[in-house]
Design a protein around this motif. Structure first.
Motif, PDB file in Angstrom:
ATOM      1  N   PRO A 199       0.846  -1.194   0.000  1.00 38.11           N
ATOM      2  CA  PRO A 199       0.000   0.000   0.000  1.00 38.11           C
ATOM      3  C   PRO A 199       0.884   1.247   0.000  1.00 38.11           C
ATOM      4  CG  PRO A 199      -0.705  -1.564   1.680  1.00 38.11           C
ATOM      5  CD  PRO A 199       0.578  -2.092   1.108  1.00 38.11           C
ATOM      6  N   GLY A 200       0.563   2.198  -0.833  1.00 38.57           N
ATOM      7  CA  GLY A 200       1.337   3.437  -0.904  1.00 38.57           C
ATOM      8  C   GLY A 200       2.578   3.345  -1.761  1.00 38.57           C
ATOM      9  N   GLU A 201       2.865   2.158  -2.300  1.00 40.42           N
ATOM     10  CA  GLU A 201       4.054   2.001  -3.131  1.00 40.42           C
ATOM     11  C   GLU A 201       3.877   2.749  -4.453  1.00 40.42           C
ATOM     12  OE1 GLU A 201       6.255  -1.897  -3.813  1.00 40.42           O
ATOM     13  OE2 GLU A 201       5.076  -1.663  -5.626  1.00 40.42           O
ATOM     14  N   ARG A 202       4.999   3.346  -4.916  1.00 38.00           N
ATOM     15  CA  ARG A 202       4.973   4.058  -6.184  1.00 38.00           C
ATOM     16  C   ARG A 202       5.961   3.428  -7.132  1.00 38.00           C
ATOM     17  NH1 ARG A 202       6.334   9.892  -5.099  1.00 38.00           N
ATOM     18  NH2 ARG A 202       6.236   9.906  -7.356  1.00 38.00           N
ATOM     19  N   ARG A 203       5.659   3.526  -8.417  1.00 37.06           N
ATOM     20  CA  ARG A 203       6.562   3.041  -9.445  1.00 37.06           C
ATOM     21  C   ARG A 203       7.251   4.241 -10.062  1.00 37.06           C
ATOM     22  NH1 ARG A 203       2.849  -1.175 -12.808  1.00 37.06           N
ATOM     23  NH2 ARG A 203       2.223  -2.438 -11.053  1.00 37.06           N
ATOM     24  N   LEU A 204       8.569   4.192 -10.048  1.00 43.27           N
ATOM     25  CA  LEU A 204       9.361   5.287 -10.579  1.00 43.27           C
ATOM     26  C   LEU A 204      10.023   4.827 -11.871  1.00 43.27           C
ATOM     27  CD1 LEU A 204      10.532   8.132  -9.991  1.00 43.27           C
ATOM     28  CD2 LEU A 204      12.377   6.978  -8.759  1.00 43.27           C
ATOM     29  N   GLN A 205       9.771   5.536 -12.958  1.00 49.70           N
ATOM     30  CA  GLN A 205      10.400   5.207 -14.236  1.00 49.70           C
ATOM     31  C   GLN A 205      11.803   5.788 -14.241  1.00 49.70           C
ATOM     32  OE1 GLN A 205       7.470   6.685 -17.077  1.00 49.70           O
ATOM     33  NE2 GLN A 205       6.806   4.577 -17.394  1.00 49.70           N
ATOM     34  N   CYS A 206      12.788   4.931 -14.500  1.00 54.67           N
ATOM     35  CA  CYS A 206      14.192   5.323 -14.349  1.00 54.67           C
ATOM     36  C   CYS A 206      14.979   5.233 -15.647  1.00 54.67           C
ATOM     37  CB  CYS A 206      14.843   4.472 -13.271  1.00 54.67           C
ATOM     38  SG  CYS A 206      14.083   4.691 -11.658  1.00 54.67           S
TER      39      CYS A 206
END
Ligand code: FES
Length: 148
Positions: free
Chosen positions: A47-54
């Motif tokens: 919960p609350g996790e974000r995906r960061l495009q790198c």
């Protein structure tokens, strides 16, 4: 009239049978599609996790690192092998200076008090006592995705 009622009932019964059969086949398929959509990566998300495009995976050479801005906690993505990538915090665990990548020997160096970490975030030398925070990372369609 009786024949007509009988025919109507048969037609109605047949239509109910068709509708029931359609729903019986459609509902599990729709549930499967919805579940696949919600868990597209196959990765469990907190919960609350974000995906960061790198950035693209193919443009990051093996043994290289890339700094990715991420609010107050920038991240380094490191390509460890042909098909392996990992992500570590770019913040020193001593007193939170932003680290620099030393491509000559594949280490992270802290400009504040000369702390040093290996490319997986383990302390090599200096005052830091704790390793760098690691983040789950994956490659999807040549894009490095970090879960923060
Ligand atoms: S802040 Fe990095 S070594 Fe002190």
């Amino acid at each position: 009239m009786k024949d007509r009622e009988g025919t109507d009932l048969d037609r109605r019964g047949f239509l109910r049978f068709l509708a029931g059969g359609f729903l019986a086949l459609w509902a599990p398929a729709a549930g499967f599609v919805a579940a696949s959509f919600l868990n597209a990566s196959g990765t469990k998300h907190r919960p609350g996790e974000r995906r960061l495009q790198c950035g693209t995976f193919s443009t990051l050479a093996v043994g290289e690192a890339r700094l990715v801005r991420h609010g107050a906690e920038p991240i380094f993505v490191v390509r460890l092998a042909a098909s392996k990538v990992m992500a570590v915090s770019a913040i020193c665990t001593h007193v939170r200076c932003v680290l620099r990548w030393n491509r000559d020997n594949g280490t992270f160096l802290c400009p504040c008090h000369d702390g040093a970490f290996d490319k997986t975030g383990n302390v090599l030398s200096g005052p830091p006592k704790r390793p760098l925070r690691q983040y789950p990372a994956e490659v999807r369609a040549d894009e490095i995705i970090v879960h923060t």
